[in-house]
Design a protein around this motif. Structure first.
Motif, mmCIF file in Angstrom:
data_model
loop_
_atom_site.group_PDB
_atom_site.id
_atom_site.type_symbol
_atom_site.label_atom_id
_atom_site.label_comp_id
_atom_site.label_asym_id
_atom_site.label_seq_id
_atom_site.Cartn_x
_atom_site.Cartn_y
_atom_site.Cartn_z
ATOM 1 N N ASN A 21 0.833 -1.211 0.000
ATOM 2 C CA ASN A 21 0.000 0.000 0.000
ATOM 3 C C ASN A 21 0.865 1.257 0.000
ATOM 4 O OD1 ASN A 21 -2.834 -0.093 -0.335
ATOM 5 N ND2 ASN A 21 -3.026 -1.194 1.613
ATOM 6 N N GLN A 22 1.969 1.222 0.719
ATOM 7 C CA GLN A 22 2.919 2.342 0.674
ATOM 8 C C GLN A 22 3.454 2.511 -0.738
ATOM 9 O OE1 GLN A 22 6.184 1.838 3.443
ATOM 10 N NE2 GLN A 22 5.701 3.829 4.304
ATOM 11 N N LEU A 23 3.819 1.405 -1.357
ATOM 12 C CA LEU A 23 4.321 1.447 -2.732
ATOM 13 C C LEU A 23 3.251 1.969 -3.681
ATOM 14 C CD1 LEU A 23 6.686 0.819 -4.662
ATOM 15 C CD2 LEU A 23 5.712 -1.498 -4.902
ATOM 16 N N SER A 110 12.363 10.159 -7.889
ATOM 17 C CA SER A 110 11.167 9.359 -7.603
ATOM 18 C C SER A 110 11.486 7.874 -7.682
ATOM 19 C CB SER A 110 10.049 9.708 -8.581
ATOM 20 O OG SER A 110 9.644 11.043 -8.424
ATOM 21 N N LEU A 111 12.178 7.475 -8.737
ATOM 22 C CA LEU A 111 12.523 6.066 -8.896
ATOM 23 C C LEU A 111 13.455 5.584 -7.783
ATOM 24 C CD1 LEU A 111 12.910 5.779 -12.767
ATOM 25 C CD2 LEU A 111 11.086 4.827 -11.335
ATOM 26 N N THR A 112 14.332 6.454 -7.313
ATOM 27 C CA THR A 112 15.212 6.096 -6.205
ATOM 28 C C THR A 112 14.390 5.732 -4.971
ATOM 29 O OG1 THR A 112 16.991 7.488 -7.066
ATOM 30 C CG2 THR A 112 17.075 6.955 -4.708
ATOM 31 N N GLU A 113 13.353 6.511 -4.688
ATOM 32 C CA GLU A 113 12.475 6.207 -3.549
ATOM 33 C C GLU A 113 11.684 4.925 -3.788
ATOM 34 O OE1 GLU A 113 12.392 7.522 -0.530
ATOM 35 O OE2 GLU A 113 14.000 8.874 -1.158
ATOM 36 N N LEU A 115 12.526 2.385 -5.637
ATOM 37 C CA LEU A 115 13.446 1.250 -5.547
ATOM 38 C C LEU A 115 13.729 0.879 -4.094
ATOM 39 C CD1 LEU A 115 15.815 2.180 -8.484
ATOM 40 C CD2 LEU A 115 14.519 0.034 -8.282
ATOM 41 N N LYS A 116 13.859 1.858 -3.210
ATOM 42 C CA LYS A 116 14.069 1.562 -1.787
ATOM 43 C C LYS A 116 12.896 0.752 -1.238
ATOM 44 C CE LYS A 116 16.617 5.816 -0.793
ATOM 45 N NZ LYS A 116 16.503 7.125 -0.124
ATOM 46 N N LEU A 117 11.690 1.209 -1.531
ATOM 47 C CA LEU A 117 10.493 0.497 -1.057
ATOM 48 C C LEU A 117 10.424 -0.909 -1.657
ATOM 49 C CD1 LEU A 117 7.866 3.373 -1.393
ATOM 50 C CD2 LEU A 117 8.604 2.290 0.739
ATOM 51 N N GLU A 118 10.693 -1.014 -2.935
ATOM 52 C CA GLU A 118 10.605 -2.317 -3.615
ATOM 53 C C GLU A 118 11.631 -3.307 -3.082
ATOM 54 O OE1 GLU A 118 8.891 -0.238 -7.652
ATOM 55 O OE2 GLU A 118 11.011 -0.748 -7.542
ATOM 56 N N MET A 137 8.236 -7.593 -7.615
ATOM 57 C CA MET A 137 9.248 -6.622 -7.204
ATOM 58 C C MET A 137 10.520 -6.778 -8.030
ATOM 59 S SD MET A 137 7.850 -4.633 -5.055
ATOM 60 C CE MET A 137 6.307 -4.970 -5.909
ATOM 61 N N SER A 138 10.928 -8.007 -8.304
ATOM 62 C CA SER A 138 12.125 -8.230 -9.127
ATOM 63 C C SER A 138 11.964 -7.605 -10.504
ATOM 64 C CB SER A 138 12.404 -9.728 -9.273
ATOM 65 O OG SER A 138 12.808 -10.270 -8.046
ATOM 66 N N ASP A 139 10.794 -7.799 -11.103
ATOM 67 C CA ASP A 139 10.533 -7.213 -12.424
ATOM 68 C C ASP A 139 10.548 -5.691 -12.367
ATOM 69 O OD1 ASP A 139 10.288 -9.779 -13.445
ATOM 70 O OD2 ASP A 139 8.093 -9.709 -13.579
ATOM 71 N N PHE A 140 9.891 -5.120 -11.363
ATOM 72 C CA PHE A 140 9.855 -3.664 -11.220
ATOM 73 C C PHE A 140 11.275 -3.113 -11.053
ATOM 74 C CE2 PHE A 140 5.326 -2.855 -9.285
ATOM 75 C CZ PHE A 140 4.748 -3.531 -10.342
ATOM 76 N N ILE A 141 12.050 -3.736 -10.175
ATOM 77 C CA ILE A 141 13.404 -3.265 -9.871
ATOM 78 C C ILE A 141 14.273 -3.292 -11.125
ATOM 79 C CG2 ILE A 141 15.539 -3.845 -8.624
ATOM 80 C CD1 ILE A 141 13.633 -4.709 -6.251
ATOM 81 N N THR A 142 14.243 -4.386 -11.851
ATOM 82 C CA THR A 142 15.058 -4.512 -13.061
ATOM 83 C C THR A 142 14.731 -3.407 -14.063
ATOM 84 O OG1 THR A 142 15.215 -6.905 -12.779
ATOM 85 C CG2 THR A 142 15.641 -6.042 -14.995
#
Length: 159
Positions: A21-23, A110-113, A115-118, A137-142
């Motif tokens: 939900n935070q993400l 924004s992406l840095t934040e 990525l921390k959450l993910e 999460m792996s897909d999002f991070i990549t």
């Protein structure tokens, strides 16, 4: 240990749903930022950036839906009001951003934040044996790491 209908520990999935939900809240603000810079971008890079920002907000919108559906799959309710989003968000809010460099910096920050959450969610999903959330999460991070690299290259910076 109590298991839910998909075979995961109920307590751990509740915690994961809170993180998701935070993400979700942060993705919603990221999406709005992208819409804003898409609409307001000016200057010599307008055509290329306008198109790129549309691509990014389309992808972000799809991810918002995926995150909400995963929250539901885990048995929780996704946040769905802007009030909730603003309270839970850590991504910077970009208001009236029209300069190309500032717009790209907003995306990187924004992406840095995100990525921390993910990465936190990925770690906790692993602990919960939640392959569905881990894979997401792996897909999002990549994908987002590559976007950060490309945006930093556009800025003339290294990752």
């Amino acid at each position: 240990m109590k298991l839910n209908s998909i075979g995961l520990d109920t307590k751990k999935t509740e915690e994961l749903a809170e993180e998701l939900n935070q993400l979700l809240a942060n993705f919603q603000l990221y999406y709005q930022n992208l819409r804003g810079i898409h609409w307001n971008i000016q200057g010599r890079a307008f055509f290329n950036l306008h198109e790129k920002f549309e691509e990014l907000y389309t992808e972000a919108n799809l991810k918002v839906d995926e995150i909400a559906e995963r929250i539901l799959t885990l048995g929780a309710t996704p946040l769905h009001t802007f009030d909730d989003y603003v309270k839970a968000a850590k991504v910077p809010i970009g208001k009236n951003v029209s300069v190309d460099e500032k717009a790209v910096e907003l995306i990187v920050n924004s992406l840095t934040e995100l990525l921390k959450l993910e990465r936190s969610i990925l770690e906790n999903a692993g602990d919960a044996n939640d392959e569905g959330t881990s894979a997401m999460m792996s897909d999002f991070i990549t994908e987002q790491e590559k976007t950060v690299w490309m945006m930093k290259a556009w800025l003339g910076e290294t990752v």
